[in-house]
Motif scaffolding. Structure first.
Motif, mmCIF file in Angstrom:
data_model
loop_
_atom_site.group_PDB
_atom_site.id
_atom_site.type_symbol
_atom_site.label_atom_id
_atom_site.label_comp_id
_atom_site.label_asym_id
_atom_site.label_seq_id
_atom_site.Cartn_x
_atom_site.Cartn_y
_atom_site.Cartn_z
ATOM 1 N N GLY A 73 -2.186 0.336 6.387
ATOM 2 C CA GLY A 73 -3.092 -0.492 5.604
ATOM 3 C C GLY A 73 -2.649 -0.667 4.168
ATOM 4 O O GLY A 73 -1.523 -0.290 3.784
ATOM 5 N N PRO A 74 -3.528 -1.239 3.332
ATOM 6 C CA PRO A 74 -3.161 -1.549 1.940
ATOM 7 C C PRO A 74 -2.695 -0.348 1.144
ATOM 8 O O PRO A 74 -1.865 -0.483 0.242
ATOM 9 C CB PRO A 74 -4.462 -2.122 1.364
ATOM 10 N N SER A 75 -3.218 0.846 1.442
ATOM 11 C CA SER A 75 -2.818 2.015 0.661
ATOM 12 C C SER A 75 -1.350 2.366 0.835
ATOM 13 O O SER A 75 -0.761 3.063 -0.002
ATOM 14 C CB SER A 75 -3.673 3.231 1.048
ATOM 15 N N ALA A 76 -0.743 1.875 1.893
ATOM 16 C CA ALA A 76 0.682 2.151 2.128
ATOM 17 C C ALA A 76 1.564 1.242 1.306
ATOM 18 O O ALA A 76 2.783 1.490 1.194
ATOM 19 C CB ALA A 76 1.013 1.995 3.605
ATOM 20 N N GLY A 77 0.960 0.206 0.736
ATOM 21 C CA GLY A 77 1.779 -0.728 -0.031
ATOM 22 C C GLY A 77 2.684 -1.533 0.894
ATOM 23 O O GLY A 77 2.265 -2.029 1.941
ATOM 24 N N GLY A 78 3.938 -1.627 0.557
ATOM 25 C CA GLY A 78 4.893 -2.379 1.371
ATOM 26 C C GLY A 78 6.280 -1.790 1.245
ATOM 27 O O GLY A 78 6.548 -0.910 0.427
ATOM 28 N N PHE A 79 7.183 -2.307 2.093
ATOM 29 C CA PHE A 79 8.575 -1.855 2.036
ATOM 30 C C PHE A 79 9.212 -2.341 0.739
ATOM 31 O O PHE A 79 9.055 -3.495 0.323
ATOM 32 C CB PHE A 79 9.382 -2.429 3.209
ATOM 33 N N GLU A 80 9.964 -1.443 0.107
ATOM 34 C CA GLU A 80 10.859 -1.829 -0.985
ATOM 35 C C GLU A 80 12.300 -1.851 -0.476
ATOM 36 O O GLU A 80 13.070 -2.741 -0.844
ATOM 37 C CB GLU A 80 10.702 -0.867 -2.162
ATOM 38 N N TYR A 109 9.491 -9.181 5.552
ATOM 39 C CA TYR A 109 8.478 -10.218 5.666
ATOM 40 C C TYR A 109 7.118 -9.634 5.304
ATOM 41 O O TYR A 109 6.838 -8.451 5.518
ATOM 42 C CB TYR A 109 8.432 -10.781 7.086
ATOM 43 N N PRO A 110 6.228 -10.480 4.756
ATOM 44 C CA PRO A 110 4.907 -10.005 4.337
ATOM 45 C C PRO A 110 4.022 -9.663 5.522
ATOM 46 O O PRO A 110 4.288 -10.037 6.668
ATOM 47 C CB PRO A 110 4.342 -11.181 3.530
ATOM 48 N N ALA A 111 2.951 -8.965 5.233
ATOM 49 C CA ALA A 111 2.027 -8.532 6.280
ATOM 50 C C ALA A 111 1.319 -9.710 6.915
ATOM 51 O O ALA A 111 1.082 -9.735 8.117
ATOM 52 C CB ALA A 111 1.004 -7.566 5.692
ATOM 53 N N SER A 116 0.845 -10.239 0.223
ATOM 54 C CA SER A 116 2.213 -10.210 -0.300
ATOM 55 C C SER A 116 2.939 -8.912 0.039
ATOM 56 O O SER A 116 4.126 -8.767 -0.243
ATOM 57 C CB SER A 116 2.198 -10.412 -1.818
ATOM 58 N N ARG A 117 2.211 -7.960 0.631
ATOM 59 C CA ARG A 117 2.845 -6.676 0.962
ATOM 60 C C ARG A 117 3.891 -6.890 2.062
ATOM 61 O O ARG A 117 3.632 -7.505 3.087
ATOM 62 C CB ARG A 117 1.807 -5.662 1.468
ATOM 63 N N LEU A 118 5.073 -6.350 1.828
ATOM 64 C CA LEU A 118 6.160 -6.513 2.809
ATOM 65 C C LEU A 118 6.125 -5.325 3.771
ATOM 66 O O LEU A 118 6.620 -4.243 3.447
ATOM 67 C CB LEU A 118 7.510 -6.583 2.081
ATOM 68 N N ILE A 119 5.549 -5.553 4.941
ATOM 69 C CA ILE A 119 5.430 -4.432 5.887
ATOM 70 C C ILE A 119 6.224 -4.665 7.172
ATOM 71 O O ILE A 119 6.192 -3.837 8.077
ATOM 72 C CB ILE A 119 3.953 -4.169 6.248
ATOM 73 N N HIS A 120 6.956 -5.785 7.238
ATOM 74 C CA HIS A 120 7.791 -6.054 8.423
ATOM 75 C C HIS A 120 9.254 -6.107 7.974
ATOM 76 O O HIS A 120 9.585 -6.745 6.970
ATOM 77 C CB HIS A 120 7.414 -7.380 9.079
ATOM 78 N N ALA A 121 10.122 -5.461 8.725
ATOM 79 C CA ALA A 121 11.559 -5.508 8.441
ATOM 80 C C ALA A 121 12.306 -5.824 9.740
ATOM 81 O O ALA A 121 12.033 -5.223 10.788
ATOM 82 C CB ALA A 121 12.030 -4.169 7.862
ATOM 83 N N TYR A 122 13.222 -6.797 9.646
ATOM 84 C CA TYR A 122 14.019 -7.192 10.809
ATOM 85 C C TYR A 122 15.485 -6.910 10.534
ATOM 86 O O TYR A 122 15.973 -7.072 9.397
ATOM 87 C CB TYR A 122 13.834 -8.674 11.113
ATOM 88 N N LEU A 123 16.193 -6.499 11.592
ATOM 89 C CA LEU A 123 17.606 -6.160 11.458
ATOM 90 C C LEU A 123 18.310 -6.468 12.775
ATOM 91 O O LEU A 123 17.779 -6.211 13.852
ATOM 92 C CB LEU A 123 17.763 -4.672 11.108
ATOM 93 N N THR A 137 11.767 3.369 1.363
ATOM 94 C CA THR A 137 11.076 3.471 0.081
ATOM 95 C C THR A 137 9.959 2.432 0.096
ATOM 96 O O THR A 137 10.210 1.238 0.359
ATOM 97 C CB THR A 137 12.036 3.200 -1.087
ATOM 98 N N ILE A 138 8.736 2.886 -0.142
ATOM 99 C CA ILE A 138 7.578 1.991 -0.087
ATOM 100 C C ILE A 138 6.819 2.036 -1.406
ATOM 101 O O ILE A 138 7.010 2.951 -2.234
ATOM 102 C CB ILE A 138 6.642 2.375 1.082
ATOM 103 N N SER A 139 5.968 1.046 -1.586
ATOM 104 C CA SER A 139 5.224 0.941 -2.847
ATOM 105 C C SER A 139 3.904 1.689 -2.801
ATOM 106 O O SER A 139 3.166 1.672 -3.797
ATOM 107 C CB SER A 139 4.965 -0.532 -3.182
#
Length: 247
Positions: A73-80, A109-111, A116-123, A137-139
């Motif tokens: 959720g929001p408390s986790a922030g997003g990926f840096e 990518y954002p949630a 605006s929180r970036l919680i998705h990462a593709y590779l 590293t997260i915010s």
């Protein structure tokens, strides 16, 4: 007096704002979290396959697609940023997301549309690599990040190489057996029969030429003559003996 009250209120408001910032600041400070331990030492084929995910549309050929997510959720922030360690079969490779200079395409990518929180990462990585471990590293604050789903490379099916089979011996064409050519019997020499040959047709039994008719006739006449002469001699003797007896 009213002026003093205004200053006092401003001071109180300032203290309250400072307190709120002091409380909020630790909640949104950057932190580093590990990859979920259950997802370590795994290949893309070990996770739920969702190749229909539009983020995998640009997946290069012979590559696996990975989707990482930050829960909490929001408390986790997003990926840096994410740092992932893979085993490519010959050793380990460290991949950082995002990294425009990396050979392996990646993106954050954002949630959602309004977040605006970036919680998705593709590779995307070469097919078959094993995800050994990773950190992010997260915010905000969270315990871990996860692999949400993947799209393991599906090798193009190749036409099976036909197994060479031993050439079957050609079926022999049945041939009509040739009739044996009858051998001409060796002609047995025949002796022309004479008109005087005996009626039983037998010739000499010793292999000599048969006696001709003229010779047989002569012998018969001689025999008859001898028999007649013998009879005559017997008759003469008896006559002579009778004459002598009478005397």
């Amino acid at each position: 007096m009213p002026q003093r009250r205004h200053v006092a209120r401003a001071a109180v408001s300032g203290v309250a704002a400072t307190a709120l910032l002091a409380l909020a600041a630790p909640a949104w400070a950057s932190s580093t979290i590990p990859l979920h331990s259950a997802h370590q030492d795994s290949t893309a084929a070990d996770f739920q396959q969702q190749c229909a995910d539009t983020r995998f549309t640009d997946r290069p050929a012979d590559h696996d697609g990975w989707h990482f997510v930050l829960p909490g959720g929001p408390s986790a922030g997003g990926f840096e940023s994410l740092t992932l360690t893979f085993d490519n079969g010959s050793g380990t490779v460290n991949v950082t997301v995002p990294d425009a200079g990396d050979a392996y395409p990646d993106a954050l990518y954002p949630a959602g549309q309004n977040e605006s929180r970036l919680i998705h990462a593709y590779l995307f990585t070469p097919a078959g690599w094993t995800l050994v471990n990773g950190s992010a590293t997260i915010s905000g604050q969270a315990d871990r990040f996860n692999v949400s789903h993947t799209c393991a490379d599906q090798p193009t099916p190749q036409s099976p190489t036909p197994t060479p089979t031993s050439s079957a011996s050609p079926t022999p064409t049945p041939t009509t057996p040739e009739s044996p050519t009858p051998e001409s019997p060796t002609p047995t020499p025949t002796v022309p029969e004479s008109s005087d040959t005996p009626s039983d047709g037998t010739g000499g039994g010793d292999g000599n030429l048969p006696v001709t008719g003229a010779a047989v006739t002569t012998m018969a006449l001689v025999g008859v003559g001898l028999i007649g002469g013998g009879v005559a001699l017997i008759a003469l003797r008896r006559r002579r003996d009778g004459i002598t007896f009478t005397s």
